[in-house]
Structure formats: C-alpha cells, structure tokens
Design an enzyme around this catalytic site. Structure first.
Site, PDB file in Angstrom:
ATOM      1  N   ASN A 184      -1.796   7.756   1.566  1.00  0.00           N
ATOM      2  CA  ASN A 184      -1.526   8.671   2.737  1.00  0.00           C
ATOM      3  C   ASN A 184      -0.892   8.143   3.717  1.00  0.00           C
ATOM      4  O   ASN A 184       0.465   8.264   4.312  1.00  0.00           O
ATOM      5  CB  ASN A 184      -2.937   9.402   2.922  1.00  0.00           C
ATOM      6  CG  ASN A 184      -2.893  10.692   4.094  1.00  0.00           C
ATOM      7  OD1 ASN A 184      -3.264  10.788   4.873  1.00  0.00           O
ATOM      8  ND2 ASN A 184      -1.682  11.514   3.430  1.00  0.00           N
ATOM      9  N   ASN A 198     -13.298  11.396   7.690  1.00  0.00           N
ATOM     10  CA  ASN A 198     -14.819  10.932   7.844  1.00  0.00           C
ATOM     11  C   ASN A 198     -15.494  12.160   8.376  1.00  0.00           C
ATOM     12  O   ASN A 198     -16.579  12.295   7.982  1.00  0.00           O
ATOM     13  CB  ASN A 198     -14.782   9.675   8.581  1.00  0.00           C
ATOM     14  CG  ASN A 198     -14.280   8.574   7.826  1.00  0.00           C
ATOM     15  OD1 ASN A 198     -14.926   8.122   7.187  1.00  0.00           O
ATOM     16  ND2 ASN A 198     -12.837   8.131   8.408  1.00  0.00           N
ATOM     17  N   GLY A 205       0.823  -1.274   0.049  1.00  0.00           N
ATOM     18  CA  GLY A 205      -0.033  -0.086   0.047  1.00  0.00           C
ATOM     19  C   GLY A 205       0.889   1.217   0.014  1.00  0.00           C
ATOM     20  O   GLY A 205       1.896   1.367   0.379  1.00  0.00           O
ATOM     21  N   LYS A 227     -14.321   3.303  15.239  1.00  0.00           N
ATOM     22  CA  LYS A 227     -14.383   4.864  15.281  1.00  0.00           C
ATOM     23  C   LYS A 227     -14.632   5.670  14.066  1.00  0.00           C
ATOM     24  O   LYS A 227     -15.129   6.847  14.157  1.00  0.00           O
ATOM     25  CB  LYS A 227     -12.845   5.385  16.078  1.00  0.00           C
ATOM     26  CG  LYS A 227     -12.017   4.943  15.187  1.00  0.00           C
ATOM     27  CD  LYS A 227     -11.226   6.052  14.417  1.00  0.00           C
ATOM     28  CE  LYS A 227     -10.448   5.416  13.302  1.00  0.00           C
ATOM     29  NZ  LYS A 227      -9.682   6.411  12.588  1.00  0.00           N
ATOM     30  N   LYS A 248      -9.875   7.266   0.281  1.00  0.00           N
ATOM     31  CA  LYS A 248     -11.136   6.484   0.451  1.00  0.00           C
ATOM     32  C   LYS A 248     -11.508   6.886   1.891  1.00  0.00           C
ATOM     33  O   LYS A 248     -10.860   6.844   2.669  1.00  0.00           O
ATOM     34  CB  LYS A 248     -10.942   5.074   0.199  1.00  0.00           C
ATOM     35  CG  LYS A 248     -10.279   4.455  -1.136  1.00  0.00           C
ATOM     36  CD  LYS A 248     -11.149   4.648  -1.913  1.00  0.00           C
ATOM     37  CE  LYS A 248     -10.818   4.567  -3.634  1.00  0.00           C
ATOM     38  NZ  LYS A 248     -11.621   5.212  -4.680  1.00  0.00           N
TER      39      LYS A 248
HETATM   40  N1  LIG Z   1      -4.607   8.467   6.342  1.00  0.00           N
HETATM   41  C1  LIG Z   1      -4.581   8.451   7.473  1.00  0.00           C
HETATM   42  O1  LIG Z   1      -4.350   9.098   8.175  1.00  0.00           O
HETATM   43  C2  LIG Z   1      -4.829   6.960   8.090  1.00  0.00           C
HETATM   44  C3  LIG Z   1      -4.278   6.672   9.429  1.00  0.00           C
HETATM   45  C4  LIG Z   1      -4.605   5.771   9.994  1.00  0.00           C
HETATM   46  C5  LIG Z   1      -5.145   4.645   9.506  1.00  0.00           C
HETATM   47  N2  LIG Z   1      -5.326   4.526   8.031  1.00  0.00           N
HETATM   48  C6  LIG Z   1      -5.930   3.501   7.544  1.00  0.00           C
HETATM   49  O2  LIG Z   1      -5.020   3.002   6.527  1.00  0.00           O
HETATM   50  C7  LIG Z   1      -5.401   2.308   5.427  1.00  0.00           C
HETATM   51  C8  LIG Z   1      -5.044   3.119   4.145  1.00  0.00           C
HETATM   52  O3  LIG Z   1      -5.447   4.187   3.991  1.00  0.00           O
HETATM   53  P1  LIG Z   1      -4.250   5.227   3.195  1.00  0.00           P
HETATM   54  O4  LIG Z   1      -4.699   6.685   4.017  1.00  0.00           O
HETATM   55  O5  LIG Z   1      -3.002   5.010   3.221  1.00  0.00           O
HETATM   56  O6  LIG Z   1      -4.872   5.494   1.606  1.00  0.00           O
HETATM   57  P2  LIG Z   1      -5.671   6.621   0.777  1.00  0.00           P
HETATM   58  O7  LIG Z   1      -7.068   6.567   1.221  1.00  0.00           O
HETATM   59  O8  LIG Z   1      -4.817   7.643   1.115  1.00  0.00           O
HETATM   60  O9  LIG Z   1      -5.396   6.334  -0.646  1.00  0.00           O
HETATM   61  C9  LIG Z   1      -6.116   5.208  -1.343  1.00  0.00           C
HETATM   62  C10 LIG Z   1      -5.304   4.234  -1.746  1.00  0.00           C
HETATM   63  O10 LIG Z   1      -5.796   3.171  -2.418  1.00  0.00           O
HETATM   64  C11 LIG Z   1      -5.107   2.777  -3.618  1.00  0.00           C
HETATM   65  N3  LIG Z   1      -6.202   2.350  -4.315  1.00  0.00           N
HETATM   66  C12 LIG Z   1      -7.111   2.842  -5.180  1.00  0.00           C
HETATM   67  N4  LIG Z   1      -7.771   2.124  -6.010  1.00  0.00           N
HETATM   68  C13 LIG Z   1      -7.433   0.643  -5.814  1.00  0.00           C
HETATM   69  C14 LIG Z   1      -7.625  -0.577  -6.107  1.00  0.00           C
HETATM   70  N5  LIG Z   1      -8.383  -0.836  -7.180  1.00  0.00           N
HETATM   71  N6  LIG Z   1      -7.032  -1.592  -5.636  1.00  0.00           N
HETATM   72  C15 LIG Z   1      -5.796  -1.401  -4.660  1.00  0.00           C
HETATM   73  N7  LIG Z   1      -5.628   0.055  -4.153  1.00  0.00           N
HETATM   74  C16 LIG Z   1      -6.233   1.083  -4.743  1.00  0.00           C
HETATM   75  C17 LIG Z   1      -4.588   4.230  -3.932  1.00  0.00           C
HETATM   76  O11 LIG Z   1      -3.592   3.911  -5.006  1.00  0.00           O
HETATM   77  C18 LIG Z   1      -4.202   4.906  -2.824  1.00  0.00           C
HETATM   78  O12 LIG Z   1      -2.793   4.177  -2.471  1.00  0.00           O
HETATM   79  C19 LIG Z   1      -6.963   2.697   5.468  1.00  0.00           C
HETATM   80  O13 LIG Z   1      -7.644   1.559   5.919  1.00  0.00           O
HETATM   81  C20 LIG Z   1      -7.162   3.676   6.360  1.00  0.00           C
HETATM   82  O14 LIG Z   1      -8.290   3.764   7.449  1.00  0.00           O
HETATM   83  C21 LIG Z   1      -5.078   5.850   7.499  1.00  0.00           C
END
Ligand SMILES: NC(=O)c1ccc[n+]([C@@H]2O[C@H](COP(=O)([O-])OP(=O)(O)OC[C@H]3O[C@@H](n4cnc5c(N)ncnc54)[C@H](O)[C@@H]3O)[C@@H](O)[C@H]2O)c1
Length: 486
Positions: free
Chosen positions: A150, A407, A147, A341, A433
């Site tokens: 962000n 969110n 992954g 949450k 997302k």
């Molecule tokens: N961003 C935060 O602040 C944060 C903090 C803690 C936990 N998280 C969790 O981390 C997880 C990942 O979130 P994020 O913030 O890194 O992602 P994001 O929402 O920033 O980005 C979306 C990701 O999904 C990918 N993507 C899009 N279409 C796709 C597909 N068809 N198949 C596979 N990947 C695809 C994109 O390339 C991108 O890397 C989530 O479960 C989120 O809840 C996020």
C-alpha cells in the site's frame, strides 16, 4: 531489450489510450513521460528500438548515438543532456558519499537550516568506489523501491512523477514486487501492463516509468538509491538476498515502521539494513496513510538523515506540493516514533471497541506519547530531542494512526470479541500486514529483559491482551495507576 529498457518496452508496445501506439503515433500522458521515453530512446540507439517506434523517437535515438560520451550520452550509460560536457567525460549528477557526513550538533534541528549541502547531488571524496563514474563525476541516480504494498505503491506514484521533472534521477524506477497471483494474473504483469497495483493500491494509476520486477536482485541492480518499504518482519530475509548485490556507495532510506528484538536487545530496522548491506541508511516517517497520500491530500512527513546532502536528495525525490518534508538528524527518534505509535493505535482501537468516549481516547493517546518518549530516551543511542516528537513523525502520526489506521481498526474489531488478531488480520486486511501487535511483542521482550515492564503499562498491556489472553476489558484499568500519574 525489455530488461534494459522495460519502460520503453511497455510504453512503446502497449496500445490504447494514455500511452502507446495510436495510428503509428506515440501519445504520452505527460511531457515528463515523453521526455523519459525520448531519453531512453537515445540510450537504446536506433537499432534497439522496436520497428513500430515513432519517427520522433527514432530521431532521438539517432541523435543520441551521434553524441559522443563527452556530450553525456555514452552508449551503455545513463547520461543526460545537461550533464557531461568537457574533455573529462560525462558529468553525472550522482556520486556516492564517502560515508556518513557528520551530523549537526543539535539533535532534532531541521537540516535545511544548515545550508551546508549543494543543490542536492551527493558529493564524493576520494575513494568513493562504485561504478558510477570517476571521482568528481556525477550521473543520474538510479532509484529502486524495495516493496510494493500500500505505502510502497503510493510512494512509487510520487517518485515516478517527481523524477520526470528532475535531471538528477534516472527516468526509470524499478520496484521490487513480492510476486502473487491476482485475478488469475501475475501482480507484476498487472502493474507493468495496466499500471495499477490492484491488490494494494486499487484505483490509482502508477506512472508508466515505474517498473515492477519480481526478483529483488534484478530490481536493485545498479541502484544508487534504495527505498525500503515492506512490512518489517520481511526485512532480514530481503537484506540477506541483497547482500553482495548492492552497488558500492549506494544509499538507502527506510519507510518501514517496526523494530526487531534480538539477543543483543532492540534493533531498529535501519540498523538491520545498515549492518547487512553496509550502506548509509536514513528513515522517512510521518502521518501518511497511504491511500490519502495517493489521493494527493495535503500532509507532512519527516526524514531522519545525518547526511545533509542525502537529505536534500531525498527531499527532491519525494517532496510534492501535497507531501511536505522536513529533514532532521535525530534519526533514531524519528524511526522509533514510527514503530511505537502503532502499539498506541492498538490501544486506541481497544478504546473504540469497548465504547469509551473521546476523553478516554485522548488520554490513551497522551499516555502512549509519554511512553514513546520514555522508551526513546532509554533506548536511543544518541540524544533524543523532544522537538522531534512535534514533527510529523511524532504527534501527527500518532493522531492519524489512532483515528484512521489499520491497527486501530483491527484492534476495535478485536475488542468487540470473538476472534484472534491473526484471524482479523487475514479477514480484514486483504494481505496487508498489521504492525502494532507484533511491535508490542518485541517491545515487551526488551522491557522484560531490562526489568522495566512496570514503567510502560500501555505498551505491556497491549501485548498481554493481544497474545497472552488477558481480557481486553482490563485495558483501561491498567492505565489507572500509570507512572505518569504518580
Ligand atoms: N500503508 C500505509 O498507510 C503506511 C504508511 C506509512 C508507513 N507504512 C509502513 O510501510 C511498510 C510497508 O507497508 P505497506 O503498507 O506498503 O505494505 P502492505 O501491508 O500494504 O502490504 C504487504 C506487503 O508485503 C508483501 N509480502 C507479503 N508476503 C511477503 C513475504 N513473504 N516477503 C516479502 N514481502 C511480502 C506483499 O506483497 C505486500 O507488498 C510497513 O512497515 C508499514 O508500517 C505504511
């Protein structure tokens, strides 16, 4: 060579400040990068180094080739200087575990207190399998981040820096990237050449040892530690792609916040990964808004891990002065906190959009917390420790998400009227997302199936408002007869 030593390739071939060629002399941004590059040069040997390689690197490569495997530099291996002495061949810091170690008796107790683990390497009993060397041997653990959004990019920044200070990990971090075109260039090229994920974590340079790889099997090939950090809806497909391509004895940790509803009921994301890939899976959840973590602002996080050795290893991999980790063995509760949450944050956003004040929002947060606890008690397989809700994964993550997360932001815009959640997600998040609305839909199905919708008015009404046309104006009214007031 690019495949085997992409970091070296990028580091060596790129020109310009920070890393690369400068009048025939290599310059690195840190001693860690210099060390990582030297180690790779040793692994590569002089023949595989680019002609332009600096004399110091060529010397390192010659020295590496002269060393016998018993000194730790096997030709194709990943041995490092301080490991691998003696007649038995390389001693390498990572060997995979035989399986899950027994958890500690009290759920929720910090594992560090147990004092059971050694210095962080993973011990293997007989029959560990895998390709990491003979029983009792250890080698630097290879890390793959599955992954690159962000949070994936922010954690890559931490890990890429941390492993430069540790001998336990291979100096290269492979990061799987869902390939897309950004400003006319492939995102993987942007990351590997400019060292910045301009789409998902703009403004932050990634360490040069983080290598973006668009094929997930290539990225995970040979990895001892897999870090899953993608939006939860994509995890089944990615795991299917990885099935049969994960190293025997590898371990995984999920940073993913979400759950899956299946015909058998609730499934945690860690369960899906564990079942599909047959590996030990831990979780990391906390009050960790990615941009703030990347800005190196002080925060905490919680790792849920039943194997004390793995817990220590993860801590060494990810803890920094500004990212403090507590390890507990109450894994399911930690993971459920991270997923649930986000539903409460949608409720908090409704509250903001409807113009309510701080008291109302505090009530929404408290009622949300009570529903999180009730839900965990009903659906966790093991015991649920209330103390776990006091860790970063619990109340801290809840607060930060209800004030700062995406969110809340999108839900506030939704409450102001006119657009669907899907439209706002597209408009406001630039490819990121939302997790809260989808998690509410999954939770709703489970509660309906179990005939428990009346006990969770906040979770249920977030779903009805997001997807079933219920008026957002009714949100607070729905909470006035909450079971926790009766
Ligand atoms: N961003 C935060 O602040 C944060 C903090 C803690 C936990 N998280 C969790 O981390 C997880 C990942 O979130 P994020 O913030 O890194 O992602 P994001 O929402 O920033 O980005 C979306 C990701 O999904 C990918 N993507 C899009 N279409 C796709 C597909 N068809 N198949 C596979 N990947 C695809 C994109 O390339 C991108 O890397 C989530 O479960 C989120 O809840 C996020």
């Amino acid at each position: 060579m690019a495949d085997s030593f992409p970091f070296l390739e990028t580091s060596v071939m790129k020109t310009g400040p920070g890393c690369g060629l400068s009048a025939g002399v290599f310059s690195f941004r840190s001693t860690g990068e210099r060390r990582a590059c030297r180690l790779l040069a040793r692994k590569a040997g002089p023949a595989l180094l680019p002609q332009a390689a600096a004399p110091s690197l060529r010397k390192a490569a010659r020295r590496g080739r002269r060393r016998s495997p018993s000194r730790g530099w096997s030709a194709g291996g990943a041995g490092r200087g301080r490991s691998g002495r003696g007649a038995k061949g390389p001693r390498l810091p990572f060997s995979p575990p035989p399986g899950r170690a027994e958890g500690r008796a009290a759920a929720g107790a910090p594992l560090e207190e147990a004092g059971e683990a050694d210095a962080g390497g993973i011990r293997r009993g007989g029959g560990g399998g895998g390709s990491s060397g003979s029983a009792g041997s250890t080698m630097p653990a290879k890390v793959c981040i599955v992954g690159s959004g962000n949070w994936g990019s922010a954690i890559a920044k931490i890990i890429g820096q941390n492993i430069q200070k540790s001998m336990k990990f291979d100096p290269i971090i492979k990061m799987w990237i869902f390939e897309e075109t950004v400003n006319g260039r492939k995102l993987s090229d942007l990351i590997n050449q400019d060292h910045e994920n301009v789409k998902y974590l703009p403004g932050h340079k990634l360490p040069h040892n983080v290598v973006a790889i668009p094929n997930v099997r290539d990225a995970a090939n040979g990895a001892d530690i897999l870090i899953f950090v993608i939006p939860h809806q994509f995890i089944p497909k990615i795991c299917d792609d990885l099935k049969g391509h994960v190293k025997t004895g590898a371990i995984g940790i999920s940073l993913i916040k979400g759950i899956e509803e299946t015909p058998d009921g609730l499934k945690l994301i860690s369960d899906i990964i564990r079942e599909k890939l047959k590996i030990e899976v831990s979780v990391l959840m906390g009050a960790n808004i990615a941009n703030e973590v990347a800005d190196e602002m002080f925060c905490e996080t919680t790792i849920g891990c039943k194997n004390p050795d793995s817990g220590k290893l993860y801590k060494e991999l990810m803890q920094t002065q500004n990212f403090r980790i507590t390890v507990v063995d109450d894994c399911d509760t930690v993971e459920l906190c991270g997923a649930l949450k986000n539903i409460v944050a949608v409720g908090a956003g409704f509250c903001d959009g409807l113009g309510f004040g701080d008291n109302t929002k505090a009530a929404v947060i408290r009622l949300g917390l009570m529903e999180m606890i009730s839900f965990a008690k009903l659906f966790c397989k093991g015991p649920v420790a209330i103390e776990t809700f006091l860790e970063s994964c619990g109340v801290a993550d809840l607060i930060t998400t209800c004030y700062g997360g995406r969110n809340r932001k999108v839900a506030e815009a939704f409450a102001c009227g006119g657009k669907t959640i899907e439209e706002l997600e597209k408009e406001m998040l630039n490819g990121q997302k939302l997790q809260g609305p989808q998690t509410s839909a999954e939770v709703y199905k489970i509660l309906k199936q179990k005939k428990m919708v009346d006990r969770f008015p906040l979770f249920v009404n977030v779903y009805l408002i997001c997807y079933q046309g219920k008026s957002v104006k009714e949100f607070i009214t729905c909470l006035q007869n909450h079971p926790h007031h009766m």
